[in-house]
Motif scaffolding. Structure first.
Motif, PDB file in Angstrom:
ATOM      1  N   ILE A  68       0.976  -1.102   0.024  1.00 42.79           N
ATOM      2  CA  ILE A  68      -0.089   0.084   0.109  1.00 42.79           C
ATOM      3  C   ILE A  68       0.720   1.205  -0.063  1.00 42.79           C
ATOM      4  N   TYR A  69       0.927   2.058  -1.010  1.00 44.35           N
ATOM      5  CA  TYR A  69       1.734   3.263  -1.225  1.00 44.35           C
ATOM      6  C   TYR A  69       0.964   4.616  -0.981  1.00 44.35           C
ATOM      7  N   VAL A  70       1.432   5.134  -0.045  1.00 42.86           N
ATOM      8  CA  VAL A  70       0.960   6.435   0.486  1.00 42.86           C
ATOM      9  C   VAL A  70       2.090   7.574  -0.089  1.00 42.86           C
ATOM     10  N   SER A  71       1.510   8.184  -1.185  1.00 44.92           N
ATOM     11  CA  SER A  71       2.495   9.041  -1.927  1.00 44.92           C
ATOM     12  C   SER A  71       2.298  10.499  -1.772  1.00 44.92           C
ATOM     13  N   CYS A  72       3.187  11.328  -1.482  1.00 47.85           N
ATOM     14  CA  CYS A  72       3.159  12.723  -1.658  1.00 47.85           C
ATOM     15  C   CYS A  72       4.088  13.255  -2.862  1.00 47.85           C
ATOM     16  N   GLY A  73       4.445  12.587  -3.776  1.00 49.46           N
ATOM     17  CA  GLY A  73       5.194  12.976  -4.717  1.00 49.46           C
ATOM     18  C   GLY A  73       4.746  12.213  -5.921  1.00 49.46           C
ATOM     19  N   PRO A  74       3.893  12.638  -6.922  1.00 52.55           N
ATOM     20  CA  PRO A  74       3.446  11.536  -8.017  1.00 52.55           C
ATOM     21  C   PRO A  74       4.454  11.232  -9.071  1.00 52.55           C
ATOM     22  N   SER A  75       5.483  11.933  -9.387  1.00 48.63           N
ATOM     23  CA  SER A  75       6.582  11.663 -10.244  1.00 48.63           C
ATOM     24  C   SER A  75       7.275  10.559  -9.703  1.00 48.63           C
ATOM     25  N   THR A  76       7.585  10.417  -8.441  1.00 49.25           N
ATOM     26  CA  THR A  76       8.167   9.652  -7.888  1.00 49.25           C
ATOM     27  C   THR A  76       7.417   7.880  -7.509  1.00 49.25           C
TER      28      THR A  76
END
Length: 471
Positions: free
Chosen positions: A423-431
């Motif tokens: 489960i990936y909680v992301s704050c950087g769409p490109s990464t």
């Protein structure tokens, strides 16, 4: 579409070497704005040469003046709007735009939510990854949401002044209402500023590397209303600390903690490693998802509690965890996700590189009477390799990394453990897209539509939840 110029400030200016471009510095051009960059700048095209212009929106026509020219693009300023976008918000505060506090303030909130959804869609499409991206989950009141402020201090017109720096400069703009912070935090900053003025505490001067106070930090619990004041100093001691503290607590009854943070380095690092508690406790408490959390000065804690509860609930619900499952929570911070997950599973392992955050996480486990969580201080990628060597086999891995995303060694270790879900909680769409590609190459697929969550209204940043399952 939205153009990804994530490294637009790395190019040299067009000075001293010969580049043929269709635009010239100082000249004006009549243009149509065709796009937005990830920094929220409007994109105009002059003979297919992009010019980035602040305070413009797609669909608008404008007269712009070219300010600087780089190798592959230019920067311009708005001279006059000829036609306006229906999404434009009028009468915005220019200080919020030029300092980056609210770079999307001129775009309607519905437009902001579409912009953030489209950011993620475009980046995946660019990598030819076919995914569904749901509409961005927004806020009912998309302002005055931040529970933390770290405000620079500078001497202006002979007195200590608080505000925010103009983009890409060291020019401080005096600001009293920060718009995206809780009003109580804005008020506290002014109280502390005036107390420091009264006792003639000298602000830090980056030119001469002299002075005392560098920044003022304020944290405030959304539910508890407990407040912490952080005084970041260039000196080991704060002269007249006792009367300063007494005046602050007299005027701010919510204050439960005042901490001096010592930062002796003459660079851009905001916080030092040494804290001196001047009043109360070394932390304040607040609640999240029904759990109590201790939050210290240096700890990472999400700044938008309303949206954080939505974000973390989504991540936990989509994980579909069972009572016999083992979970790894990487980049666990003070244990917010770990402790929320713990009641659903058999065991949780949390890892975080910041030692103080892990100390807070252990305190938080005790506060909530949770015994099935083990916290470790280490780099996430290093600890993952150790757990893999030890034969740990998690059923799910939850990651909430910083904007730089996951190290390739982390992904290698995670894949070797063969969890059913990541489960990936992301704050950087490109990464996120970069890491998604790596995970898909190693036997995982995106199992559900990606859910963007607007953690930072009025800014260009967006968080999201992505569920990867093993093929």
């Amino acid at each position: 579409m939205i153009i990804a110029y994530s490294k637009i400030f790395l190019f040299r200016e067009n000075r001293g070497f010969n580049l043929k471009t269709p635009v010239e510095v100082g000249k004006t051009y009549n243009v149509k704005i065709v796009d937005l960059t990830y920094q929220g700048l409007g994109v105009a095209k002059v003979d297919d040469f992009p010019v980035f212009v602040n305070n413009t929106l797609p669909g608008e026509t404008a007269i712009i003046k070219v300010k600087t020219i780089k190798k592959n693009f230019a920067f311009g300023s708005l001279v006059e709007l000829i036609t306006k976008s229906p999404d434009r918000v009028e009468n915005v505060n220019w200080d919020y735009l030029q300092t980056g506090i609210a770079p999307l303030q001129h775009l309607s909130y519905e437009g902001q939510l579409r912009f953030k959804q489209h950011q993620i869609e475009e980046l995946f499409a660019k990598q030819k990854i076919n995914v569904d991206v749901l509409p961005t989950m927004g806020m009912e009141h998309p302002d005055h949401y931040r529970n933390k402020a770290l405000i620079p201090v500078k001497k202006i017109n002979g007195e200590l002044t608080t505000g925010f720096y103009k983009n890409h400069s060291h020019d401080l703009v005096p600001i009293e209402d920060f718009y995206i912070q809780q009003p109580e935090i804005d008020h506290a900053i002014l109280v502390v500023r005036d107390v420091l003025r009264k006792y003639k505490v000298r602000p830090y001067d980056e030119g001469s590397h002299s002075g005392v106070i560098r920044n003022i930090m304020v944290r405030r619990g959304y539910y508890s209303h407990e407040m912490m004041i952080g005084l970041i100093t260039r000196t080991k001691k704060l002269q007249l600390a006792e009367p300063i503290v007494n005046e602050i607590i007299d005027q701010l009854p919510e204050v439960k903690s005042i901490v001096q943070n010592v930062n002796l380095k003459d660079n851009n690092v905001l916080l030092g490693k040494k804290n001196n508690v001047l009043y109360g406790k070394p932390y304040i408490t607040d609640e999240l998802l029904g759990l109590k959390f201790a939050i210290s000065l240096n700890s990472f804690y999400q700044v938008n509690p309303v949206q954080t509860e939505k974000l973390y609930s989504l991540a936990i619900d989509h994980a579909e965890l069972g009572p016999n499952d083992t979970v790894i929570d990487a980049y666990c911070g003070i244990g917010t996700i770990s402790l929320a997950v713990a009641k659903h599973v058999k065991k949780v392992y949390g890892v975080e590189v910041v030692a103080q955050a892990i100390e807070d996480a252990k305190i938080n486990a005790q506060k909530n009477h949770i015994n099935n969580v083990q916290f470790v201080t280490a780099k996430a990628e290093d600890q993952m390799a150790k757990w893999q060597e030890q034969g740990l086999k998690p059923d799910a891995i939850i990651v909430d990394p910083p904007r730089k995303g996951l190290a390739s060694s982390f992904i290698d270790s995670a894949v070797e453990m063969q969890p059913k879900k990541l489960i990936y909680v992301s704050c950087g769409p490109s990464t996120l897209v970069r890491d998604a590609k790596r995970l898909m190459e190693k036997g995982y697929h995106i199992a559900k539509p990606i859910q963007p969550v607007d953690q930072f209204p009025q800014t260009v940043h967006v968080e999201s939840v992505t569920i990867f399952e093993r093929d």
